[in-house]
Design a protein around this motif. Sequence first.
Motif, PDB file in Angstrom:
ATOM      1  N   PHE A   1       0.832  -1.208   0.000  1.00 54.52           N
ATOM      2  CA  PHE A   1       0.000   0.000   0.000  1.00 54.52           C
ATOM      3  C   PHE A   1       0.867   1.259   0.000  1.00 54.52           C
ATOM      4  O   PHE A   1       0.625   2.212  -0.740  1.00 54.52           O
ATOM      5  CB  PHE A   1      -0.927   0.009   1.221  1.00 54.52           C
ATOM      6  N   VAL A   2       1.922   1.252   0.837  1.00 50.13           N
ATOM      7  CA  VAL A   2       2.826   2.407   0.895  1.00 50.13           C
ATOM      8  C   VAL A   2       3.591   2.538  -0.419  1.00 50.13           C
ATOM      9  O   VAL A   2       3.812   3.649  -0.913  1.00 50.13           O
ATOM     10  CB  VAL A   2       3.800   2.273   2.083  1.00 50.13           C
ATOM     11  N   ALA A   3       3.980   1.401  -1.010  1.00 54.50           N
ATOM     12  CA  ALA A   3       4.673   1.436  -2.301  1.00 54.50           C
ATOM     13  C   ALA A   3       3.783   2.061  -3.365  1.00 54.50           C
ATOM     14  O   ALA A   3       4.235   2.872  -4.189  1.00 54.50           O
ATOM     15  CB  ALA A   3       5.087   0.021  -2.714  1.00 54.50           C
ATOM     16  N   PHE A   4       2.508   1.714  -3.347  1.00 57.46           N
ATOM     17  CA  PHE A   4       1.558   2.298  -4.299  1.00 57.46           C
ATOM     18  C   PHE A   4       1.424   3.801  -4.066  1.00 57.46           C
ATOM     19  O   PHE A   4       1.379   4.597  -5.011  1.00 57.46           O
ATOM     20  CB  PHE A   4       0.197   1.615  -4.154  1.00 57.46           C
TER      21      PHE A   4
ATOM     22  N   PRO B   1       6.403   4.798  -7.308  1.00 56.01           N
ATOM     23  CA  PRO B   1       7.774   4.650  -7.819  1.00 56.01           C
ATOM     24  C   PRO B   1       7.785   4.465  -9.340  1.00 56.01           C
ATOM     25  O   PRO B   1       6.811   3.964  -9.919  1.00 56.01           O
ATOM     26  CB  PRO B   1       8.253   3.370  -7.127  1.00 56.01           C
ATOM     27  N   PRO B   2       8.880   4.849 -10.014  1.00 61.06           N
ATOM     28  CA  PRO B   2       9.015   4.596 -11.461  1.00 61.06           C
ATOM     29  C   PRO B   2       9.350   3.119 -11.692  1.00 61.06           C
ATOM     30  O   PRO B   2      10.527   2.739 -11.812  1.00 61.06           O
ATOM     31  CB  PRO B   2      10.173   5.520 -11.868  1.00 61.06           C
TER      32      PRO B   2
ATOM     33  N   VAL C   1       9.906   7.408  -3.019  1.00 63.67           N
ATOM     34  CA  VAL C   1      10.186   8.641  -2.281  1.00 63.67           C
ATOM     35  C   VAL C   1      11.513   9.241  -2.734  1.00 63.67           C
ATOM     36  O   VAL C   1      11.618  10.441  -2.992  1.00 63.67           O
ATOM     37  CB  VAL C   1      10.214   8.360  -0.763  1.00 63.67           C
ATOM     38  N   VAL C   2      12.546   8.386  -2.841  1.00 65.09           N
ATOM     39  CA  VAL C   2      13.879   8.856  -3.241  1.00 65.09           C
ATOM     40  C   VAL C   2      13.854   9.416  -4.665  1.00 65.09           C
ATOM     41  O   VAL C   2      14.436  10.465  -4.954  1.00 65.09           O
ATOM     42  CB  VAL C   2      14.912   7.716  -3.135  1.00 65.09           C
ATOM     43  N   ALA C   3      13.170   8.702  -5.563  1.00 68.38           N
ATOM     44  CA  ALA C   3      13.087   9.147  -6.958  1.00 68.38           C
ATOM     45  C   ALA C   3      12.348  10.474  -7.079  1.00 68.38           C
ATOM     46  O   ALA C   3      12.557  11.229  -8.037  1.00 68.38           O
ATOM     47  CB  ALA C   3      12.387   8.078  -7.812  1.00 68.38           C
ATOM     48  N   GLY C   4      11.513  10.776  -6.094  1.00 72.75           N
ATOM     49  CA  GLY C   4      10.780  12.035  -6.100  1.00 72.75           C
ATOM     50  C   GLY C   4      11.615  13.211  -5.623  1.00 72.75           C
ATOM     51  O   GLY C   4      11.113  14.330  -5.545  1.00 72.75           O
TER      52      GLY C   4
END
Length: 406
Positions: free
Chosen positions: A166-169, A173-174, A252-255
Amino acid sequence: MTETSTPRQNGSKGKRSTLLGAVFLMATSAIGPGFITQTTQFTIQLGAAFAFAILVSILVDIAVQLNVWRVIGVSGMRAQDLGNKVLPGLGYVMAALVVFGGLIFNVGNIAGTSLGLDALFGLDAKIGGTLSAVIAIGIFLSKRAGVAMDRIVVVLGIVMIALTAFVAFSSAPPVGQALVQAVWPSEVDFLAITTLIGGTVGGYITYAGAHRLVDAGVTGPDQIADVSRSSVVSLLVTGVMRLVLFLAVFGVVAGGVALSSANPTAEAFQHAAGEVGLRLFGMILWAASITSVVGAAYTSVSFLVTFSRSLEKARNWLVVAFVAISTLVFVLLDQAPTTLLVLAGALNGLILPVGFGVLMFVAARRGDLLGGYRYPRWLLVIGAVAWLLTVYLGVNSVGGIAALWK
């Protein structure tokens, strides 16, 4: 572990329940607080390229566990008993290393439960750790402890994966970038790969699922198909959890968020899903830690009970004592003992090639211990390659021991 009946007595339903329990016991033993920290740190460091390390580590882990589960499952003997058959006294050495490592890591697991309850309810660390230990002890004191343990690890394992997904969604993420990097990485980090392998099939974790099947009576050549399938599924469950956790943090990091706090996983979850994400992190960390407490206690004690009948009779109480001692150390120190954790990790790195080497020797040379079963050559080959890698891991772990002497 007290069992009122075996899966063979209960029929196919009881057997399926036991196999599922063994799968999740191994998987949730691997998914502990260290697992979560490792995954987050390597995601921050490597970004999308970490997907390749995850894929390679899963393939190597499967090669190891296919052999471990098959040798133990066909022989019907635990790893330490096979060790004593190969070389008298070796099984005792294996047991000592596994029990010491399991006990020290269990202090870290108790610490993980306290951090989880702190993030979830703001509970004091000592109270949270003690409460979690009482819950774990209650599982082993139940009349059908084996069944209770199987059900708890399955439920909490599914909860962990679902909440992390759920958190991943939420972190969006790309995924396409991660898929490309999984097969064509821009960077290959061998330290990350070896660390993941050691953390997933090192120490007591290697034997958790296979020993559970021995205790439940799911052994013998006629059980090979189920045993082998379960060994692969256990690693896939672990891999799925690693993957969704990676995606949650990677999104989160990719953002463009720089995770710089002392608890980057909690920070990532909060960025992804706000206050709800922080609470979910607490639940996931607690579930990961409490199931690792159960797995470490159960598997470590399984290395002791075959040495005498009195130990077998007192099995559940030994598990209770194991959890209680771990909790007492945590409460007195108010943290996991760092030096002992390094030493335990290094010893786990040594026990992996020794224990796995014993099982591969049995597979190649001791058909008498396998009831005349003819071991597949292809499995021997991939097992030998995987063993060489565990030797490399073991050599690296010696550096951890040497550092402590300084």
